[in-house]
Design an enzyme around this catalytic site. Structure first.
Site, mmCIF file in Angstrom:
data_model
loop_
_atom_site.group_PDB
_atom_site.id
_atom_site.type_symbol
_atom_site.label_atom_id
_atom_site.label_comp_id
_atom_site.label_asym_id
_atom_site.label_seq_id
_atom_site.Cartn_x
_atom_site.Cartn_y
_atom_site.Cartn_z
ATOM 1 N N VAL A 179 14.384 14.019 4.741
ATOM 2 C CA VAL A 179 14.020 13.584 3.389
ATOM 3 C C VAL A 179 14.952 14.196 2.353
ATOM 4 C CG1 VAL A 179 12.215 13.637 1.615
ATOM 5 C CG2 VAL A 179 11.624 13.156 4.003
ATOM 6 N N CYS B 207 6.344 11.299 11.073
ATOM 7 C CA CYS B 207 5.370 11.013 10.011
ATOM 8 C C CYS B 207 3.985 10.640 10.525
ATOM 9 C CB CYS B 207 5.900 9.889 9.115
ATOM 10 S SG CYS B 207 7.374 10.359 8.180
ATOM 11 N N PHE C 89 8.771 7.413 0.727
ATOM 12 C CA PHE C 89 8.349 6.286 1.567
ATOM 13 C C PHE C 89 9.572 5.729 2.290
ATOM 14 C CE2 PHE C 89 5.274 6.526 -1.887
ATOM 15 C CZ PHE C 89 4.078 6.542 -1.193
ATOM 16 N N LYS D 33 11.791 4.827 5.661
ATOM 17 C CA LYS D 33 11.720 4.501 7.088
ATOM 18 C C LYS D 33 12.982 5.013 7.761
ATOM 19 C CE LYS D 33 11.301 0.045 6.538
ATOM 20 N NZ LYS D 33 11.245 -0.082 5.066
#
Length: 469
Positions: A11, A270, A155, A157
Site C-alpha cells: 500500500v 486482505c 481500495f 486490487k
C-alpha cells in the site's frame, strides 16, 4: 504538496509512487534498511504491473525519496500517511503495534501542524488510539502543536493497483468536526483534487465510519466468493453448471457479475485477515457476525476441494503419483503467496506421498521461500517439488494437470501438447478456465468447480465471447 509515506509495503509504495506521479514531493520511510537500499538502487520488492516504471521516473525527477531517517520523514510531510502492516494477532484481531509505533515517532518529532492519515486497514477506533499516542508524546515534550488524524482507507486490487489508485471509483475520507479536522479536510481536498476534476469521487464521513467502510467492503466481497463456492459444491452434487448459474444470477442488476466466480478459495493479504479482524471486533462488543464466521469456514474448506477431487479420482494414497500444477500466487499479476490456496493443495498432495512440478509466471521465488517454511515438518517433501521454467515443462509424466491460479497465460494452451505430455489426459481446473464440453471434445477427463461431468454435454446456454447469446 509535501507528503510522507510511512511504510514501503504494498500500500505504501503504490500510494507514494502514484502521489509522486501527480507532482507531489513524496518521502517514503521504512525501518528496514535492506528494503530502502533495494528501492534506492532501482529495485522493487513487490510485483505490481507498472509500478517499477513510475518509481524510476519519479526518483529521477526528484519527486520520490526513500530513507530510514525517521526525523527527516516527520519534518518533510505536511500530510503523514501511515501505511504499515496490520497483521492478524493470535486471536484474529489486527496487530496495531506498527501503526502505533509510527504515531509515536510522529509525536516525538513534529514541530508544526500535521495531518496524520491512517492508510493501513485498521479496526474502528484506531484513529482515537493514534491520536492519544501522538498527544502523549507531545505532552511529554510540553508541546502544544495541533494535529488531526484522518482515515483514508485504500481500495487497491493487487495486480491492478496503479489503475485503481489513478482512476479510483471512490475515495473515502473520514475527518473530525473540529477546527483541526476542518484544516485537515482542506488539505486532503487539495491532495485529491486531481482525481475529482470530471466528477466528485470523494465520500466524506466521520472517522469511525471511514474505518468501518474498508472492512465492510472486503467482508462483502469475501462473502460473495464463499457464497458462490458453496453453491458450486452443491452444483457438483445435483448436476448443475455453476457457470450457467452465475450468468443467470449476474444478469440481475441487483446482483451483478463481480466476484461471483467459483474457485478454490480466496487468499491474499486482505480478505482473510480483514474478515477475521471484523469478526474479532464484533466480539469485543458482544456481537457475533455469524455470516462472516461461515464465510471464513467455507473458504477454509474450499481450499481443500481440489485435493478432494484428486483423491476421489486417484485414491487416498498418492504415493508414486506425479502432478503438474499451474499457478502458485493467490491471484494473477502478483507474486503474493499469503493465504494462497496453492499452499494448502501442495501440502496435502505431498503429505499423501505425491510429487509435483509447479510453475507460476512471477511467484516462483516467493513460493520457494514460503513452501520451505510450510513444509519444514515434512523433511522429504521439498525434494518432491520441481520448480520449472514454463507451464509445459511441468507436464511430462504427470498423472494430471491442476490449475490453481487464473493467469492469462494459462487460458489458451496448446491442448494437443498438453494431452501428449501428460501421462493421463486429466485436468483439475480450480478456476474454471475451460468449458467442460470443449475439454470432452479434446479428449480430456475434466474436473472443474461446480461443473460436474454429468452435465457437460447437456448445457443449454450458447456462448459468444464469454457472454450468453
Amino acid at each position: 504538496m509535501k507528503i510522507t509515506i510511512i511504510g514501503t509495503g504494498y500500500v505504501g509504495l503504490v500510494t507514494g509512487a502514484c502521489l509522486a506521479e501527480l507532482g507531489n514531493h513524496v518521502f517514503c520511510l521504512d525501518v528496514d534498511p535492506g528494503k530502502v537500499v533495494i528501492l534506492n538502487n532501482g529495485g522493487i520488492p513487490i510485483h505490481e504491473p507498472g509500478l517499477a516504471e513510475i518509481v524510476a521516473r519519479n526518483r529521477k525527477a526528484g519527486h520520490l525519496t526513500f530513507s530510514t531517517d525517521i526525523q527527516a520523514s516527520v519534518e518533510h510531510g505536511d500530510i503523514q500517511f501511515i501505511a504499515v502492516g496490520t497483521p492478524p494477532d493470535e486471536d484474529g484481531s489486527a496487530d496495531l503495534q506498527y501503526v502505533l509505533a509510527a504515531a509515536r515517532n510522529i509525536g516525538r518529532y513534529m514541530t508544526g501542524f500535521k495531518v496524520i492519515v491512517d492508510k493501513s486497514t485498521v479496526p474502528v477506533g484506531t484513529s482515537a488510539k493514534v491520536h492519544a499516542v501522538i498527544r502523549h508524546e507531545l505532552d511529554a515534550r510540553q508541546s502544544d502543536v495541533n494535529f488531526s488524524v484522518v482515515s483514508n482507507p485504500e481500495f487497491l486490487k493487487e495486480g491492478a493497483a496503479i489503475e485503481d489508485f489513478m482512476r479510483p471509483d471512490r475515495i473515502v475520507i473520514g475527518c473530525d468536526n473540529t477546527p483541526e479536522g476542518d484544516k485537515a479536510r482542506e488539505l486532503m481536498r487539495k491532495l485529491y483534487k486531481p482525481f475529482n476534476r470530471h466528477h466528485e469521487r470523494t465520500f466524506w464521513m466521520d472517522v469511525r465510519s471511514a474505518e468501518f467502510t474498508k472492512y465492510a467492503a472486503n467482508a462483502m466481497l469475501a462473502t460473495r466468493i464463499s457464497f458462490m463456492n458453496e453453491l458450486a459444491n452443491l452444483a457438483d452434487k445435483v448436476g448443475a453448471d455453476i457457470e450457467a448459474v452465475r450468468l443467470g444470477m449476474g444478469s440481475d442488476p441487483r446482483i451483478g457479475y463481480s466476484f461471483l466466480y467459483a474457485g478454490c478459495g480466496y487468499g491474499g493479504s486482505c480478505f482473510p485477515k480483514d474478515v477475521q479482524a471484523l469478526e474479532r471486533s464484533a466480539r469485543d462488543f458482544d456481537q457475533q457476525l455469524l455470516i462472516l464466521r461461515a464465510v471464513e469456514a467455507v473458504n477454509h474448506n474450499q481450499k481443500r476441494v481440489l485435493c478432494g477431487k484428486i483423491v476421489s479420482r486417484f485414491g487416498e494414497d498418492l504415493t508414486g503419483r506425479h502432478f503438474a500444477v499451474w499457478g502458485l500466487a493467490f491471484k494473477p499479476n502478483t507474486d503474493d503467496m499469503r493465504e494462497a490456496p496453492s499452499r494448502v493443495l501442495l501440502a496435502e498432495l505431498l503429505t499423501r506421498g505425491a510429487s509435483v512440478a509447479v510453475h507460476d509466471p512471477v511467484a516462483m521465488q516467493e513460493a520457494q521461500r514460503v513452501l520451505a517454511r510450510d513444509l519444514a515438518e515434512l523433511p522429504d517433501a521439498i525434494s518432491r517439488i520441481w520448480f520449472v521454467d514454463s507451464p509445459y515443462d511441468a507436464l511430462p509424466q504427470a498423472d494430471a494437470l491442476v490449475i490453481v491460479t487464473e493467469w492469462k497465460a494459462f487460458r489458451s494452451p496448446d491442448f494437443d501438447q498438453v494431452r501428449q505430455q501428460l501421462k493421463q489426459p486429466v485436468i483439475f481446473d480450480g478456476r474454471n478456465l475451460f468449458e467442460p464440453e470443449t475439454m470432452a471434445e479434446a479428449g480430456f477427463e475434466y474436473y472443474g468447480i461446480g461443473r460436474s461431468a454429468t452435465h457437460a454435454l447437456s448445457a443449454t446456454l450458447t456462448y459468444s465471447s464469454g457472454r450468453p447469446t
